[in-house]
Each structure stands twice: as structure tokens, then as C-alpha cells.
Design an enzyme around this catalytic site. Sequence first.
Site, mmCIF file in Angstrom:
data_model
loop_
_atom_site.group_PDB
_atom_site.id
_atom_site.type_symbol
_atom_site.label_atom_id
_atom_site.label_comp_id
_atom_site.label_asym_id
_atom_site.label_seq_id
_atom_site.Cartn_x
_atom_site.Cartn_y
_atom_site.Cartn_z
ATOM 1 N N CYS A 135 47.643 19.668 -7.013
ATOM 2 C CA CYS A 135 47.010 18.449 -7.514
ATOM 3 C C CYS A 135 46.641 18.609 -8.982
ATOM 4 O O CYS A 135 45.645 19.272 -9.303
ATOM 5 C CB CYS A 135 45.771 18.137 -6.679
ATOM 6 N N CYS A 138 43.296 17.058 -9.962
ATOM 7 C CA CYS A 138 42.115 17.846 -9.554
ATOM 8 C C CYS A 138 41.941 19.084 -10.424
ATOM 9 O O CYS A 138 40.813 19.449 -10.758
ATOM 10 C CB CYS A 138 42.247 18.327 -8.105
ATOM 11 N N ASP A 139 43.031 19.749 -10.773
ATOM 12 C CA ASP A 139 42.912 21.105 -11.319
ATOM 13 C C ASP A 139 43.384 21.293 -12.762
ATOM 14 O O ASP A 139 43.228 22.387 -13.318
ATOM 15 C CB ASP A 139 43.689 22.086 -10.418
#
Length: 312
Positions: A135, A138-139
Amino acid sequence: MDKIYDVIILGAGPAGLAAGLYAGRSRLSVLILEKGQDGGQIAITDEIENYPGQMVEGESGPSLIARMSEQAKKFGAERCSDMIKSVELQGEIKKLVGVKGEYQAKTVILATGAFPKPIGCENEGKFTGKGISFCATCDAAFFEDFEVFVVGGGDSAVEEAMYLTKFARKVTIIHRRDELRAAKSIQEKAFANPKISFMWDSVVERADGEELLDTIVVKNVKTGEVTTLKADEDDGLFGLFGFIGYNPNSKLFEGQVELVNGYIKTDENMHTNLPGVFAAGDIRVKSLRQVVTAAADGAIAATQAEHYISNL
Ligand code: NAP
């Protein structure tokens, strides 16, 4: 729970939420069950630019899905956060058993979507969350000014690689063939991006490091040549993002609903092989898995559920 809903929708991605909206507007009693956060795949998508009418600059998956959730709620769809462990879909009343309780309905719309496929390299589990990610939204921020690698050659891999260039100093796409699968328009943008480079005909065989990922072993599938890539000493780590497609979330329905390669088979009206059981979105056998097709499936499934109930 004693209440028998008209419709229970399993999954709050675009398909489930669109189904909730349509069922709610039809004045059916609706419960949407979701085990995690709303949105499914689009909850981890940074930019949505191909949903019709979507012209808001920088619209992200989460902002679009937040409006969809709100809209479904506005038309009366009830919500419950629970992890469903088993389902009984054959009878006239469908039963879903979750960690928190049991739920019953006259019809069920299965909209459980799909989850990212693992890269398939050695030590993948050990370094997931410690350098390996699925992701970018997200990261990506963890890799500000670091080097990252992206595995895959489809729309997701190339789009997410472009997103990662906003954070990483260099992004290398590792693809198992010498040609991308991504749409031509997406490819053109990636080829024009000076921060993106490519390793063709290559697969990641092994991930390594002490605590964090700092080494990957990549094999050229044509020549057999094996290359060990190490993180810059000053960095001490790099990122490896996998975007090689999805596996359907259909284990719960095995043996009850007809599946093809794990995807639910429906007709064009979202009917499965079981009366009163419909499927919508990425979980279905279909040719195009997009927000727009998921939302359309959800609308059709809810409309068909209403027809089914009025004929009971
Ligand atoms: P995809 O289109 O199925 O592409 C998967 C990519 O991963 C392919 O390039 C494939 O290589 C590669 N791959 C598969 N298994 C692999 C393995 N074991 N090892 C290494 N590489 C592997 O998946 P996706 O990109 O996630 O897209 C899924 C769907 O969502 C598609 O319909 C796509 O069009 C859609 N999507 C659309 C957008 C958009 O329109 N903006 C954005 C994201 C996704 P090969 O090419 O060699 O098969």
C-alpha cells in the site's frame, strides 16, 4: 440478533456501498457488514481520476469512499463492524455468523472484494511491514528520500510507482516481462518520469536484512543472471512494494456459491447460483475491475434484491 433484514450486504467497498444506497432508497431494511475500514481496495488508492464526474483535483480513494459511506447512511443503511466467520446461504432466510453475533436476511449481496497477491519471494512474511508493503498510500511517507522498488507491470504497479516518486528519491519497477501491461496513457507518464527506472524480465527471489529490509535478490528470467541489490549504506533500508494483482475474498462461500478460480460466478443481473444471493464488485467473475463497474454492480444487485423480495 432476531431482526430479519431485507438485505445484508457483506463488504463496504464501492460495490457494497452503492448496493446500500440503492437498497436504502428502495425502502428496504439494509445492514452493511464490514470487518475493517470502508473502501476495500480504493481505501489504499491515492488518486482516483477515472470515476465519471470525478474532477476534484487530488481526489483520493478515502475521500471518495467517505462520501459514498455517508450517502448510504443518509438513505437508511445500517452499519455494523464485524468479522463474519461462516454463512448459511441456501435457505429462504440467509444466516451470517460473526464474531459479535448472528445476522439474518431475506437476501444477501456478497461484495467482499479481493486482497493483494503476495510477491512470492523468500522472507516475504518476515519483512512485510519492515520494508515490504502492498500500500503506497499507507507507507510511502516512510520512504521519504529513500530508494524503493515496485514489483508488477499493471495499472496498479505503474500508478503507485508514480505516486511513490513524490516521496522516494528513486523508484525502480521490477517486471517479469519486457513490456508493461498498464494502459498506454499510464505507461507514457511513467516513461516520462525521471525518477522511475525499470528492471525488465526480472523477479524478486529473496528479501533480506537484519531488522529492516536492506537487500533484495533479483533474477533475470531470460538470462538466469542473479543480482543482489543492497541499500545505500547511509540509508540502511529500502522499500519493496508489491502490486501484482489480487486474490478474491471468497473462502467463506466455498461449497455454497459457484466459484470460478475463486471469483463468484453471476449472471448479468448479479444473481449467483443461489436464490436471493447476489454478488457485486471485484469478487465477481468480470472483465473490468474498477470503482465504476463495482458501483454499477452494487446498484444492479440491490435492484434485483428488491425484485426478489417483492416476488417472495
Ligand atoms: P493486473 O492488471 O492483473 O496486473 C498484474 C501485474 O503483475 C502484471 O503486469 C503481471 O505481469 C504482474 N504479475 C502477476 N503475477 C506476478 C508474479 N507472480 N510475479 C511477478 N509479477 C506478476 O493487476 P493490477 O495492476 O493490480 O490491476 C487490477 C485491475 O485493476 C485491472 O483491471 C486494472 O486495469 C485495474 N486498475 C485500474 C487503475 C486505473 O485505471 N487507474 C488503477 C489500478 C488498477 P504480466 O503482465 O506478465 O502478466
